[in-house]
Design a protein around this motif. Sequence first.
Motif, short mmCIF file in Angstrom:
data_model
loop_
_atom_site.label_atom_id
_atom_site.label_comp_id
_atom_site.label_asym_id
_atom_site.label_seq_id
_atom_site.Cartn_x
_atom_site.Cartn_y
_atom_site.Cartn_z
N PRO A 79 -15.66 45.06 9.54
CA PRO A 79 -16.30 46.32 9.12
C PRO A 79 -15.36 47.25 8.34
CG PRO A 79 -16.87 45.81 11.40
CD PRO A 79 -15.81 44.83 10.99
N LYS A 80 -15.95 47.98 7.43
CA LYS A 80 -15.16 48.91 6.60
C LYS A 80 -14.38 49.89 7.46
CE LYS A 80 -18.78 50.36 4.26
NZ LYS A 80 -19.84 49.43 4.74
N SER A 81 -14.94 50.25 8.61
CA SER A 81 -14.28 51.23 9.48
C SER A 81 -13.10 50.65 10.25
CB SER A 81 -15.30 51.79 10.48
OG SER A 81 -15.82 50.75 11.29
N LYS A 82 -12.94 49.33 10.21
CA LYS A 82 -11.91 48.68 11.03
C LYS A 82 -10.63 48.35 10.27
CE LYS A 82 -14.85 48.50 14.50
NZ LYS A 82 -14.73 49.35 15.70
N MET A 130 -20.75 26.63 5.67
CA MET A 130 -20.44 27.51 4.57
C MET A 130 -18.94 27.85 4.61
SD MET A 130 -22.24 31.13 3.53
CE MET A 130 -23.79 30.30 3.14
N ALA A 131 -18.34 27.80 3.45
CA ALA A 131 -16.89 28.04 3.38
C ALA A 131 -16.59 29.07 2.30
CB ALA A 131 -16.15 26.74 3.08
N LEU A 132 -15.44 29.73 2.44
CA LEU A 132 -15.00 30.69 1.44
C LEU A 132 -14.80 29.99 0.11
CD1 LEU A 132 -13.93 33.54 0.70
CD2 LEU A 132 -11.67 32.74 1.44
N ARG A 133 -15.35 30.58 -0.95
CA ARG A 133 -15.21 30.05 -2.29
C ARG A 133 -14.19 30.87 -3.09
NH1 ARG A 133 -19.98 27.09 -3.20
NH2 ARG A 133 -20.46 26.06 -1.22
N THR A 134 -13.76 30.32 -4.18
CA THR A 134 -12.74 30.95 -5.01
C THR A 134 -13.20 32.30 -5.53
OG1 THR A 134 -11.97 28.76 -5.69
CG2 THR A 134 -11.29 30.63 -7.05
N SER A 192 -12.72 37.96 0.03
CA SER A 192 -12.73 37.11 1.24
C SER A 192 -13.45 37.76 2.41
CB SER A 192 -11.29 36.78 1.65
OG SER A 192 -10.59 37.97 1.98
N ASN A 193 -13.73 39.06 2.33
CA ASN A 193 -14.38 39.77 3.44
C ASN A 193 -15.86 40.02 3.20
OD1 ASN A 193 -14.14 41.04 6.04
ND2 ASN A 193 -14.29 43.03 5.03
N LEU A 194 -16.39 39.58 2.07
CA LEU A 194 -17.79 39.83 1.74
C LEU A 194 -18.66 38.63 2.09
CD1 LEU A 194 -17.32 41.57 -1.74
CD2 LEU A 194 -17.37 42.61 0.55
N ARG A 195 -19.82 38.92 2.71
CA ARG A 195 -20.78 37.87 3.08
C ARG A 195 -22.17 38.28 2.61
NH1 ARG A 195 -16.37 36.73 4.02
NH2 ARG A 195 -15.38 36.01 5.93
N LEU A 243 -19.65 35.76 15.16
CA LEU A 243 -18.79 34.73 14.56
C LEU A 243 -18.84 34.79 13.04
CD1 LEU A 243 -19.62 31.70 16.89
CD2 LEU A 243 -17.35 32.68 16.55
N ASP A 244 -17.69 34.60 12.43
CA ASP A 244 -17.61 34.55 10.97
C ASP A 244 -18.24 33.25 10.49
OD1 ASP A 244 -16.96 34.48 8.28
OD2 ASP A 244 -14.86 34.99 8.57
N PRO A 245 -19.27 33.32 9.65
CA PRO A 245 -19.90 32.08 9.14
C PRO A 245 -18.92 31.14 8.45
CG PRO A 245 -21.23 34.00 8.59
CD PRO A 245 -19.93 34.53 9.14
N PHE A 246 -17.84 31.70 7.90
CA PHE A 246 -16.86 30.85 7.22
C PHE A 246 -15.99 30.08 8.22
CE2 PHE A 246 -16.71 33.67 3.16
CZ PHE A 246 -17.99 33.26 2.84
#
Length: 229
Positions: free
Chosen positions: A99-102, A1-5, A111-114, A131-134
């Motif tokens: 995380p929102k707190s970080k 899975m990769a980041l999409r536009t 780009s930060n939403l999964r 690990l980031d799935p992207f």
Amino acid sequence: MALRTEPEAFDRIVRRPGLSDMAELVGEDPLPGQGRMNPDETFPDRESIPGRHLRSHWRRARNDLLRTYDQTCAFSGLRVSTPCPPTDDHRLTIDHMVPKSKNWRLVYEWSNLRLACKILNHRKGDSEDVLDPFEVDANGEAWFHMEPVEFRLFPNPNLNPCLQARIKATISRLDLNGPAWLSAREVHFTRFKTHGRLRQVERAFPYVAREIRRLGTESTPPPEVSSDA
């Protein structure tokens, strides 16, 4: 899975309203063209804003996320039927990878939403050891292998020890070798072995379909996987 536009409307419906809220929460004027939040409490800087004070404008991107990532949980590789998920735990939610707190700068960033099954989003929480799935499989190799007996996940043994340790930490944090996930992978693997219809598995559980292809081309048996992997 990769980041999409990023969708064309994202800036208008998510980013700008969110950043405007943050401006008001630190005593500044809202961004031009944005309505007022009129918060009851303000904070000295954006880093100090508690997550509970951030309005969930990111939910406006839900339909775009579902369409863009084909209703697939980023962390499990399970495709979830939105109207009727198998259980409430499998319902797709929106996770913030950082995380929102970080990092306040990433709260309203595409780009930060999964997409994440509800239970995996809960288990990940504010931890940063997942690990980031992207980033997974970024080197062209499958990082998470599945053995076809108990259907447990384990790190690709060809990867460097540091990366293998991070994969094990992700499996542990998300409990990806818990009974529910073992059963889900077994059901779809067995369905293929019984009916030989890989396309059906691909539609329902893309990760398992990928592993079926990998196992079909590899002649060496998978390593023994310990119960705490």
